[in-house]
Design an enzyme around this catalytic site. Sequence first.
Site, mmCIF file in Angstrom:
data_model
loop_
_atom_site.group_PDB
_atom_site.id
_atom_site.type_symbol
_atom_site.label_atom_id
_atom_site.label_comp_id
_atom_site.label_asym_id
_atom_site.label_seq_id
_atom_site.Cartn_x
_atom_site.Cartn_y
_atom_site.Cartn_z
ATOM 1 N N LYS A 166 3.748 -105.906 -35.037
ATOM 2 C CA LYS A 166 4.686 -105.475 -34.002
ATOM 3 C C LYS A 166 5.037 -104.008 -34.246
ATOM 4 O O LYS A 166 5.534 -103.641 -35.316
ATOM 5 C CB LYS A 166 5.958 -106.314 -34.016
ATOM 6 C CG LYS A 166 6.900 -105.909 -32.881
ATOM 7 C CD LYS A 166 8.305 -106.408 -33.104
ATOM 8 C CE LYS A 166 9.239 -105.697 -32.124
ATOM 9 N NZ LYS A 166 10.650 -105.951 -32.396
ATOM 10 N N GLY A 227 20.096 -105.966 -30.485
ATOM 11 C CA GLY A 227 21.313 -106.483 -31.108
ATOM 12 C C GLY A 227 22.545 -106.473 -30.231
ATOM 13 O O GLY A 227 23.635 -106.804 -30.686
ATOM 14 N N ALA A 253 14.439 -108.011 -27.413
ATOM 15 C CA ALA A 253 15.769 -107.403 -27.586
ATOM 16 C C ALA A 253 16.680 -107.654 -26.395
ATOM 17 O O ALA A 253 16.252 -107.606 -25.243
ATOM 18 C CB ALA A 253 15.691 -105.898 -27.845
ATOM 19 N N GLY A 254 17.948 -107.904 -26.704
ATOM 20 C CA GLY A 254 18.974 -108.044 -25.691
ATOM 21 C C GLY A 254 19.457 -109.452 -25.456
ATOM 22 O O GLY A 254 20.532 -109.656 -24.889
ATOM 23 N N ASN A 275 16.399 -112.131 -32.661
ATOM 24 C CA ASN A 275 16.859 -112.257 -34.034
ATOM 25 C C ASN A 275 18.373 -112.444 -34.068
ATOM 26 O O ASN A 275 18.889 -113.499 -34.430
ATOM 27 C CB ASN A 275 16.430 -111.046 -34.851
ATOM 28 C CG ASN A 275 16.766 -111.161 -36.336
ATOM 29 O OD1 ASN A 275 16.412 -110.303 -37.126
ATOM 30 N ND2 ASN A 275 17.432 -112.230 -36.771
ATOM 31 N N THR A 276 19.097 -111.396 -33.633
ATOM 32 C CA THR A 276 20.559 -111.401 -33.745
ATOM 33 C C THR A 276 21.197 -112.573 -33.011
ATOM 34 O O THR A 276 22.181 -113.150 -33.486
ATOM 35 C CB THR A 276 21.131 -110.078 -33.208
ATOM 36 O OG1 THR A 276 20.469 -108.985 -33.855
ATOM 37 C CG2 THR A 276 22.623 -109.979 -33.481
#
Length: 323
Positions: A166, A227, A253-254, A275-276
């Site tokens: 990635k 995040g 993301a987001g 992830n977050t």
Amino acid sequence: MIALTVNGETRRTAAATIADLVRELDLDPAKVAVEHNGTIAPRSELAAHSIADGDTLEIVHFVGGGQEDDIWTVAGRTFGSRLIVGTGKYKDFEQNAAALEASGAEIVTVAVRRVNVSDPKAPMLTDYIDPKKITYLPNTAGCFTADEAIRTLRLAREAGGWALVKLEVLGEARTLYPDMRETLVATETLAREGFLPMVYCVDDPIAAKQLEDAGAVAIMPLGAPIGSGLGIQNRVTIRLIKEGAGVPVLVDAGVGTASDAAVAMELGCDGVLMNTAIAEAKDPIRMARAMKLAVEAGRDAYLAGRMATRKYADPSSPLAGLI
């Protein structure tokens, strides 16, 4: 004649290659995915893959509908789960591994960092998440130039032999938006060196096509800043990227909660990376399970085809014959 295990059953055959076997089964080699002794055999190379006595093969069709059959492919590798999860921000490796199991994900992103030479016996991620069972996707988190990203991934390939990676090259620390000029340079270089880069990018259909032309094997537009948990803020442009792409498109993301993951899949994306949203949930294990279900539900909704939107009401029950 040799004896093989094909889809869990013993079968005797005179076939010399996977392609011969597939044809013997009256299947079209161009329409199946094959795992040979635990390794995906690219469809373009089935005629070159020899088979031997005792080999184990899994052969699946590429068909729409139902979660068990709804697989996806990136750079010749096939996966059942459309959810990719990260390995940062967890309380410890044990919690990370438990969340991964609950999510059903088959790919995890891993950052490349220096070994702690002062404590070489300290626990490592590989002690908890087996890279032989889960696909590691080395990423370039924290890199702000093409040179930094390329150097990082060269080290990653040396460490684990990984070619599927990635790529993200950040523009600045406040928004963590990608620097597309540096990202494109890095993509071109990595592709020339035999890497298979899945690339984090802005939600720009033109930039996405440029990355694909440069050698990206997957396009990964952000739904919102990394995040932030703001959800998918750019549905129109993500859909345009998906419509114009010849490689998988994944929202990266987001995502903040399960409904965000479902939205990404309803747009037709091939997958979602997060992830977050899981790691910082009050109950990461439960949230991981929720994300698994949301990705599956969103994919099913996309395949089903949503109803048309209308300006005025349309009653479900007929008004004729009303008492």
